[in-house]
Design a protein around this motif. Structure first.
Motif, PDB file in Angstrom:
ATOM      1  N   UNK A 283       0.811  -1.223   0.000  1.00 53.13           N
ATOM      2  CA  UNK A 283       0.000   0.000   0.000  1.00 53.13           C
ATOM      3  C   UNK A 283       0.846   1.276   0.000  1.00 53.13           C
ATOM      4  N   UNK A 284       2.068   1.221  -0.520  1.00 50.54           N
ATOM      5  CA  UNK A 284       2.959   2.368  -0.313  1.00 50.54           C
ATOM      6  C   UNK A 284       2.742   3.521  -1.291  1.00 50.54           C
ATOM      7  N   UNK A 285       2.028   3.312  -2.404  1.00 54.42           N
ATOM      8  CA  UNK A 285       1.863   4.383  -3.395  1.00 54.42           C
ATOM      9  C   UNK A 285       0.477   5.020  -3.381  1.00 54.42           C
ATOM     10  N   UNK A 286      -0.457   4.457  -2.638  1.00 56.91           N
ATOM     11  CA  UNK A 286      -1.868   4.835  -2.780  1.00 56.91           C
ATOM     12  C   UNK A 286      -2.123   6.329  -2.539  1.00 56.91           C
ATOM     13  N   UNK A 287      -1.404   6.931  -1.602  1.00 53.87           N
ATOM     14  CA  UNK A 287      -1.667   8.340  -1.301  1.00 53.87           C
ATOM     15  C   UNK A 287      -1.028   9.295  -2.308  1.00 53.87           C
ATOM     16  N   UNK A 288      -0.383   8.743  -3.337  1.00 52.97           N
ATOM     17  CA  UNK A 288       0.179   9.575  -4.404  1.00 52.97           C
ATOM     18  C   UNK A 288      -0.771   9.580  -5.600  1.00 52.97           C
ATOM     19  N   UNK A 400       1.485   7.585  -8.285  1.00 50.75           N
ATOM     20  CA  UNK A 400       2.739   6.862  -8.147  1.00 50.75           C
ATOM     21  C   UNK A 400       3.937   7.683  -8.570  1.00 50.75           C
ATOM     22  N   UNK A 401       5.025   6.979  -8.914  1.00 48.98           N
ATOM     23  CA  UNK A 401       6.308   7.646  -9.112  1.00 48.98           C
ATOM     24  C   UNK A 401       7.000   7.334 -10.432  1.00 48.98           C
ATOM     25  N   UNK A 402       6.462   6.420 -11.248  1.00 50.32           N
ATOM     26  CA  UNK A 402       7.269   5.938 -12.370  1.00 50.32           C
ATOM     27  C   UNK A 402       6.490   5.816 -13.670  1.00 50.32           C
ATOM     28  N   UNK A 403       7.263   5.895 -14.774  1.00 51.22           N
ATOM     29  CA  UNK A 403       6.767   5.571 -16.111  1.00 51.22           C
ATOM     30  C   UNK A 403       7.345   4.228 -16.529  1.00 51.22           C
ATOM     31  N   UNK A 404       6.536   3.450 -17.232  1.00 53.92           N
ATOM     32  CA  UNK A 404       6.943   2.164 -17.783  1.00 53.92           C
ATOM     33  C   UNK A 404       7.013   2.325 -19.292  1.00 53.92           C
ATOM     34  N   UNK A 405       8.209   2.249 -19.837  1.00 55.81           N
ATOM     35  CA  UNK A 405       8.433   2.525 -21.253  1.00 55.81           C
ATOM     36  C   UNK A 405       8.676   1.231 -22.014  1.00 55.81           C
TER      37      UNK A 405
END
Length: 472
Positions: A283-288, A400-405
């Motif tokens: 659950x570490x990204x949910x608040x982003x 979240x924090x990232x793009x998946x390319x």
């Protein structure tokens, strides 16, 4: 095969955009028109359109419909073949994963730039709050904290999760040294050596590290960049194999940024009940969340199937090693594991974090941080699409924090990683997010940090390396 009809519609619209039939700014046919033209259900059409929007090809405008995105170049979308049912595989984590973790900057494309980033107002306030709690400790320095963790922090977290839809009490929490330790304790509690664990694919390499260390086998379930784990495949796998646990990040999973819809969350809980396995919720990204807040999967659980693992490492500070497990049923065993492995966690750090949350500092931090993340995401997408001379599929995460390319097939991101490393540019190759030979032409790039001159130069250098790899 009926359930994959959305893929044909998605691919057809994507090809029409690429071929120029639909130009940036054009309005697509209405949902009703697409339903009638293609003989599909409204749900199937919406799923295809939502996937196209997640890949950045189209955008939804309230009360107007779907339009071809004007700010990004058209991209060729490669729709993967219908996956075969996965089989269990032993996990052997790549040495590159270890190297990335040792460099302590897996989310920063230019690690040297991070040394010069100023502290945010939220972190400055957190430092002051933790220092204040340290001064108050006095004689408590000579004692370990209780195994469950700070009562104050557990009460603060319980109130916060209650507001987010969970039926929890302070007694349901065990405080850990970060989310990775929380995940480790939960897997040790639920599984024995040789057990089968369903994981997202691509999925978090930290989970793969834990499976390897604990002697567990991975069942890789394909993960859609928008909706997350493919529950049709999970259902098929659970019929065939004795799944012991399922590790999933329902909200803005790394590396794809997928957000599992509500109906999928309910179905996942039903599958867990039907096939008697537990769900480990990361659950570490949910608040982003960039748009609207979402509730944890645990908030829907009424049978104790979900064990939630959380922390503030991605929302606030990676250096404050405070995480937690929420589970009433398994709390005694989790606390026993904590006692035999780490005894306790820092009392003054826990109480400083509790005060920071309770005094409103954490929410003020999120109100500043999340809009900045969204702006950094947009800038990264624009750069990738407009500056790089390499075509790629770029899903557009809503948190979240990232793009998946996804890059052209001939590009091997492991080789790109080696060349980029020589120039102090840090990427995360796609092969790290699987225990099988997949995603070699993919990579993860983060927008977690402000776009300084050094990071822009790193992106430019990476673009050149990718262009050379494309023609090699």
């Amino acid at each position: 095969m009926g359930r994959f009809l959305y893929r044909s519609l998605e691919q057809g619209i994507a090809e029409e955009i690429e071929q120029g039939r639909w130009q940036p700014g054009d309005r697509l046919p209405s949902i009703r028109a697409l339903v009638q033209t293609h003989g599909l259900s409204k749900t199937t059409v919406m799923h295809a359109l939502n996937r196209l929007e997640a890949r950045g090809l189209i955008e939804s405008r309230p009360k107007a419909g779907f339009f071809v995105r004007a700010q990004y170049k058209p991209m060729k979308v490669v729709v993967p073949p219908v996956p075969e049912a996965p089989a269990p595989v032993p996990v052997s984590v790549n040495a590159v994963t270890q190297e990335l973790m040792c460099r302590s900057a897996a989310f920063d494309i230019s690690p040297s730039a991070g040394m010069r980033d100023p502290l945010t107002p939220g972190l400055l306030q957190l430092n002051r709050t933790v220092a204040r709690e340290l001064r108050r400790q006095k004689g408590l320095h000579q004692y370990y904290d209780e195994p469950a963790g700070s009562q104050q922090l557990r009460e603060v977290l319980a109130r916060r999760y209650k507001r987010q839809g969970c039926q929890v009490e302070a007694e349901d929490f065990t405080i850990t040294a970060g989310c990775q330790q929380a995940l480790c304790f939960v897997l040790m509690t639920l599984c024995q050596r040789g057990d089968l664990v369903a994981v997202e694919s691509p999925g978090f390499y930290g989970v793969l590290q834990l499976l390897e260390a604990l002697g567990l086998k991975a069942l890789e379930i394909p993960s859609d960049p928008q909706t997350g784990m493919d529950l049709d495949v999970l259902a098929q796998v659970a019929e065939q194999w004795p799944v012991k646990a399922c590790v999933v990040t329902p909200s803005y999973a790394t590396p794809t940024g997928a957000l599992m819809p509500l109906e999928n969350r309910k179905r996942l809980l039903a599958l867990a009940e039907q096939h008697d396995f537990h769900i480990v919720e990361d659950d570490i990204y949910r608040e982003l969340a960039f748009d609207h807040p979402v509730s944890p999967l645990q908030g829907l659980d009424r049978t104790g199937r979900v064990l939630l693992c959380g922390s503030i490492s991605k929302t606030l500070s990676r250096d404050v090693r405070v995480g937690w497990v929420i589970s009433r049923q398994w709390q005694p065993e989790i606390q026993r594991l904590k006692l035999v492995t780490s005894l306790a966690t820092s009392r003054y750090v826990q109480q400083g974090l509790a005060a920071f949350i309770e005094e409103g500092g954490y929410d003020r931090h999120l109100r500043r941080y999340v809009p900045n993340l969204q702006a950094q995401r947009d800038e990264l997408i624009r750069f990738v699409q407009n500056e790089w001379q390499v075509p790629c599929v770029t899903p557009v995460p809503q948190g979240g924090l990232t793009l998946w390319l996804q890059l052209p097939e001939q590009i091997d991101s492991m080789k790109v990683y080696a060349r980029a490393r020589e120039r102090d540019v840090l990427i995360t190759p796609g092969a790290l997010f699987t225990a099988t030979n997949q995603f070699r032409n993919c990579l993860r790039v983060s927008y977690a940090h402000p776009w300084s001159d050094e990071r822009i130069q790193a992106l430019q250098a990476l673009g050149g390396i990718l262009q050379d790899a494309q023609v090699a």
